[in-house]
Scaffold this motif. Structure first.
Motif, PDB file in Angstrom:
ATOM      1  N   MET A   1       0.823  -1.213   0.000  1.00  0.00           N
ATOM      2  CA  MET A   1       0.000   0.000   0.000  1.00  0.00           C
ATOM      3  C   MET A   1       0.857   1.264   0.000  1.00  0.00           C
ATOM      4  SD  MET A   1      -3.023   1.240  -0.151  1.00  0.00           S
ATOM      5  CE  MET A   1      -4.147  -0.078   0.295  1.00  0.00           C
ATOM      6  N   ASN A  53       6.234  -4.447  -8.124  1.00  0.00           N
ATOM      7  CA  ASN A  53       5.698  -5.234  -7.001  1.00  0.00           C
ATOM      8  C   ASN A  53       4.737  -4.442  -6.114  1.00  0.00           C
ATOM      9  OD1 ASN A  53       7.344  -7.444  -7.789  1.00  0.00           O
ATOM     10  ND2 ASN A  53       9.083  -6.498  -6.711  1.00  0.00           N
ATOM     11  N   GLN A  55       0.972  -3.433  -4.781  1.00  0.00           N
ATOM     12  CA  GLN A  55      -0.163  -4.304  -4.485  1.00  0.00           C
ATOM     13  C   GLN A  55      -1.244  -4.220  -5.572  1.00  0.00           C
ATOM     14  OE1 GLN A  55      -1.717  -3.742  -0.578  1.00  0.00           O
ATOM     15  NE2 GLN A  55      -3.112  -5.503  -0.681  1.00  0.00           N
ATOM     16  N   TYR A  56      -1.400  -3.018  -6.155  1.00  0.00           N
ATOM     17  CA  TYR A  56      -2.406  -2.838  -7.206  1.00  0.00           C
ATOM     18  C   TYR A  56      -1.704  -2.265  -8.438  1.00  0.00           C
ATOM     19  CZ  TYR A  56      -5.470  -3.208  -3.142  1.00  0.00           C
ATOM     20  OH  TYR A  56      -6.095  -3.638  -1.996  1.00  0.00           O
TER      21      TYR A  56
END
Length: 374
Positions: A1, A53, A55-56
């Motif tokens: 995040m 890498n 998260q989204y």
């Protein structure tokens, strides 16, 4: 995040290219975003290449691509305006000399990375205020013979600033063959309107009295002001009845003090009513005549000199509406004029003379001067 924070932040910052800044620090950031576009473009491009890498990943890439497009947008829009700028200014002020049309581009992407070498100026006291000299920074013309003179009036909310502000344009105009006299004037609240207009008049008188020494053409003066200085320059041009004033250039100035008081700026940016009260001595309700007498728009007439208006639509200190209203008044009165509108630009965009707004405004100023001082 945490890796998503940077794409989100860059996207939010990129919105400053299309929306006015909501607070003072963001206004300063908007100048960087709009007029030094290569900086946020480079940062965003590096993030696209290096942020892995997350998260989204799809959301991150979409945000970065959106930010990149918005950061590029001032360049694209400047190029679009540049395509018609020479045609537009010539339609209002006539054809400029061949050298200007042939040698000057109104906008170049490559020029964004350039810098301007400022030339040395001469400090000349031109009058005294309570035993304190008011001075001008005089940039002699690089060309010989009697040359026109541009009088520059600095900004600073009528209460601060001095004639050393933004010297790059002064240097450019000096090299193009104009004398430039950037003046200091009496500041609020100790001095109030119309004291600065009288200072402009006295500066003209001083330059006329020293015209032979500095090779000044006393029949060809042009006033140029920024922000508060533009209000002073416009009012001087429209009220002094000096035939030697051949034109006036208004960079994002408050042209309608009555309207400006009625619609104050965002208090997170500036307390505009307090600034105007310091300059005019009271609130509008207490002394409406002071506001009327200091509104250039009310003095624009068929006899007003040619006027160049330059304003960004995202200006958060002096609303673009000032220039739009004055543009309509000049049109009504048949005064030769042109409003250069910069949709992405904020107040003080010409801090970078080679930014998108800086390049376009410099070209318009050069063209205007070449036309009205021929």
């Amino acid at each position: 995040m945490l890796r998503l924070i940077l794409p989100v932040a860059l996207f939010l910052i990129s919105l400053l290219t299309i929306f006015p800044a909501p607070a003072y620090p963001l206004w300063l950031l908007a100048i960087i975003v709009d007029e030094f576009p290569w900086i946020p473009i480079l940062v965003t491009f590096i993030c696209l290449l290096t942020l892995k890498n997350v998260q989204y990943p799809l959301v991150s890439n979409l945000l970065l691509l959106g930010a990149l497009l918005l950061f590029i947008s001032p360049i694209i829009r400047a190029k679009m305006i540049a395509n018609d700028l020479a045609k537009n200014v010539s339609a209002n002020f006539g054809q400029a000399d061949h050298w200007l049309r042939a040698s000057t581009q109104s906008f170049s992407i490559a020029k964004i990375f350039n810098s301007v070498r400022n030339i040395d100026y001469i400090t000349l006291p031109y009058k005294y205020n309570k035993m304190t000299p008011l001075s001008m920074a005089f940039y002699p013309s690089a060309l010989g013979g009697k040359r026109p003179c541009v009088i520059v009036v600095h900004g600073g909310s009528w209460k601060s600033g001095d004639n050393t502000q933004l010297p790059e344009l002064n240097s450019i105009l000096s090299r193009e063959g104009y004398h430039v006299a950037a003046i200091n004037y009496r500041l609020a609240p100790d001095s109030q309107s119309p004291a600065p207009v009288q200072d402009v008049k006295d500066a003209i008188a001083f330059l006329k009295n020293n015209a032979e020494k500095w090779h000044i053409d006393t029949n060809r003066f042009v006033l140029l002001g920024r922000s508060a200085g533009a209000q002073i320059a416009l009012l001087a041009a429209y009220t002094l009845n000096e035939p030697c004033i051949k034109g006036v250039i208004d960079f994002y100035g408050p042209a309608d003090m009555v309207w400006g008081y009625s619609i104050p700026s965002n208090p997170l940016i500036m307390d505009s009513r307090k600034v105007m009260e310091d300059y005019l001595g009271s609130s509008y309700d207490a002394s409406p005549k002071n506001y009327e007498n200091s509104s250039p728009i009310l003095f624009a007439s068929e006899k007003s000199p040619p006027t160049l208006l330059i304003h960004g639509e995202n200006d958060v200190l002096v609303a673009y509406e000032h220039s739009r209203r004055l543009n309509l008044k000049l049109q009504e009165k048949g005064v030769p004029h042109y409003l250069l509108t910069l949709p992405w630009a904020t107040h003080g965009f010409d801090y970078n003379i080679n930014g998108p707004g800086g390049q376009l405004s410099t070209y318009a100023v050069s063209y205007f001067l070449n036309s009205v001082t021929r």
